[in-house]
Enzyme design. Structure first.
Site, mmCIF file in Angstrom:
data_model
loop_
_atom_site.group_PDB
_atom_site.id
_atom_site.type_symbol
_atom_site.label_atom_id
_atom_site.label_comp_id
_atom_site.label_asym_id
_atom_site.label_seq_id
_atom_site.Cartn_x
_atom_site.Cartn_y
_atom_site.Cartn_z
ATOM 1 C CG HIS A 43 -1.773 1.215 1.306
ATOM 2 N ND1 HIS A 43 -2.975 1.282 0.640
ATOM 3 C CD2 HIS A 43 -1.614 2.420 1.900
ATOM 4 C CE1 HIS A 43 -3.524 2.464 0.844
ATOM 5 N NE2 HIS A 43 -2.708 3.175 1.600
ATOM 6 C CG ASP A 51 -12.043 3.730 4.309
ATOM 7 O OD1 ASP A 51 -11.606 4.572 5.110
ATOM 8 O OD2 ASP A 51 -11.645 3.641 3.129
ATOM 9 N NE ARG A 98 -10.064 10.587 7.657
ATOM 10 C CZ ARG A 98 -9.161 9.761 7.143
ATOM 11 N NH1 ARG A 98 -9.534 8.599 6.631
ATOM 12 N NH2 ARG A 98 -7.902 10.077 7.127
ATOM 13 C CB SER A 112 -8.741 5.135 6.351
ATOM 14 O OG SER A 112 -8.900 5.192 4.970
ATOM 15 C CE LYS A 122 -8.860 1.994 2.329
ATOM 16 N NZ LYS A 122 -8.853 3.396 1.934
#
Ligand code: URA
Length: 450
Positions: free
Chosen positions: A82, A161, A168, A183, A187
């Protein structure tokens, strides 16, 4: 559902228990609570923070707000990467098939562009016909047959999320450590990889501007991943100038294909090799960083990663021609060229400014409902520091809309600088957080045998 008691408790700095956090996420998922109460709770978290227990409870409740995927039937170890978001960051496109070539299974859940940063989904969708919307059965079939699926966060994975992120984004609560951790990890936990490598971007083109706040985020991400039994390594990398020589969807796909074919810019190749090597180490597929790096290099250079990318594209409906010049990607309708106004050296441009210009050009969205122009993008003709003659080409600006192309060319002309002296080369790799703690990252010396 009335969230006022929870808002007041968090605002006063109390630690919430698992049931209270579950109540909050449930309120988000069911849509039974007005956005102003959810936003007020987010702002209380922004100012008061969360303890490790609260962070884990929030991540768990968000992950369990939708489907969770189970890959235990696969024989290959599952792994993912990620990135916290940057400009010109096309690493996932190269890394996913490369990790498969090294023996990993990669259930990759990617996002769309956010703010000035690009998103893997938008890049993939610039390939004609490519669909990132696989249902659960198609995703499972592709994971079993190819070892990788590149999908988007559909309504079914961590839906809480999606809702929280959009709030947000418009309430000034993006840059909160517990909200970022929950967040990202909700996922990833729901998508099911056993191990995760995080590319934590630091610099003027990243959400984390300085190394100290990036280290705090990296530590929290790693601790929380461990709390869910996932192995995790965090690599800290510079995001001051765009990565590689392209920014925008189609140009970034073309550049990724060049790297998959064993060519392409060195920063993209090195970062991909570094992240994939860390994945191979975490997955237990290589004993040393040196061995992992050598195997990854070979899989780029012998075409195996490119062939796997071709298989993924075909399976997801995409049309590429891996033998053709330009890979069968359609050309943009309009193109402007920027040339050097004076002789000198190209200064590395501010990634955030370049990212914003690319968004205005159509490569990203100004509003959630905007259509992305897959052909829009910027292609730098020369790397940072290159010596340029007066009038030499520096950058091409492409897209479907001639007015936007001209506007972007003018804006980019204001951002690019040609200086008499070459800029000081900056290091891409800032450090790594693994079982040995935070330390500097060393490029394996591939002239040495492991
Ligand atoms: N990426 C995410 O998915 N969530 C964040 O909060 C920040 C970056």
């Amino acid at each position: 559902m009335n969230l006022l008691p929870l808002i007041l408790a968090k605002r006063a700095g109390y630690e919430l228990d698992e049931t209270q956090i579950h109540t909050f996420v449930n309120a988000v998922s069911t849509g039974a609570t007005p956005d102003y109460q959810i936003s007020a709770f987010l702002m209380a978290v922004f100012f008061k923070g969360m303890t490790r227990n609260e962070r884990v409870a929030l991540t768990r409740a968000m992950a369990e707000s939708g489907e969770t995927l189970d890959w235990s039937a696969l024989s290959a170890p599952t792994a993912d990467k990620h990135s916290t978001g940057g400009v010109g960051d096309k690493i996932s496109l190269i890394l996913a098939p490369l990790a498969v070539a090294l023996g990993m299974a990669v259930p990759m859940l990617s996002g769309r562009g956010l703010g000035f940063t690009g998103g893997t989904l938008d890049k993939l969708e610039s390939i004609p016909g490519f669909s990132t919307d696989l249902d659960r059965a198609a995703f499972a079939k592709q994971m079993a047959e190819i070892g990788c699926g590149l999908i988007g966060q559909s309504g079914s994975i961590a839906p809480a999320d999606r809702k929280l992120y959009s709030l947000r984004d418009v309430t000034g609560t993006v840059e909160s450590l517990p909200l970022i951790v929950s967040s990202i990890l909700s996922k990833k936990i729901a998508a099911g990889p056993a191990s995760l490598v995080i590319d934590l971007k630091v610099g003027r083109g990243a959400f984390m501007r300085d190394l100290a706040s990036a280290q705090a985020l990296g530590t929290a991400l790693r601790e929380t991943a461990h709390d869910f039994g996932r192995r995790c390594t965090v690599l800290f990398t510079a995001m001051d100038a765009p990565l590689g020589l392209t920014v925008g969807n189609r140009p970034e796909v073309v550049e990724s294909l060049e790297v998959l074919a064993g060519n392409g810019p060195e920063d993209i190749r090195d970062l991909t090799l570094a992240l994939t090597s860390e994945m191979a180490l975490l997955a237990g597929l290589s004993a040393t960083a040196h061995e992992a790096w050598s195997r990854a290099t070979a899989a780029l250079d012998d075409g195996s990663a490119l062939r796997i990318f071709g298989d993924i594209v075909l399976a997801q409906g995409g049309r590429l021609d891996l033998q053709a010049k330009g890979w069968g990607m359609p050309a943009a309708a309009h193109r402007a060229v920027l040339t050097a106004p004076v002789a000198g050296h190209l200064v590395d441009p501010d990634a955030r400014k370049v990212g914003r210009i690319a968004v205005d050009l159509g490569a990203g969205r100004q509003r959630a409902e905007d259509e992305v122009d897959g052909s829009a993008g910027i292609i730098f003709a020369r790397p940072w520091g290159a010596s340029l003659a007066r009038g030499e080409e520096i950058a091409f600006i492409e897209g479907a809309d001639p007015a936007r192309v001209d506007r972007a060319a003018e804006a980019l002309g204001d951002v690019l600088e040609v200086a008499a002296d070459p800029p000081t080369p900056a290091s891409l790799f800032l450090g790594i957080l693994d079982d040995a703690g935070y330390h500097s990252w060393q490029r394996p010396d591939i002239s040495r045998r492991s």
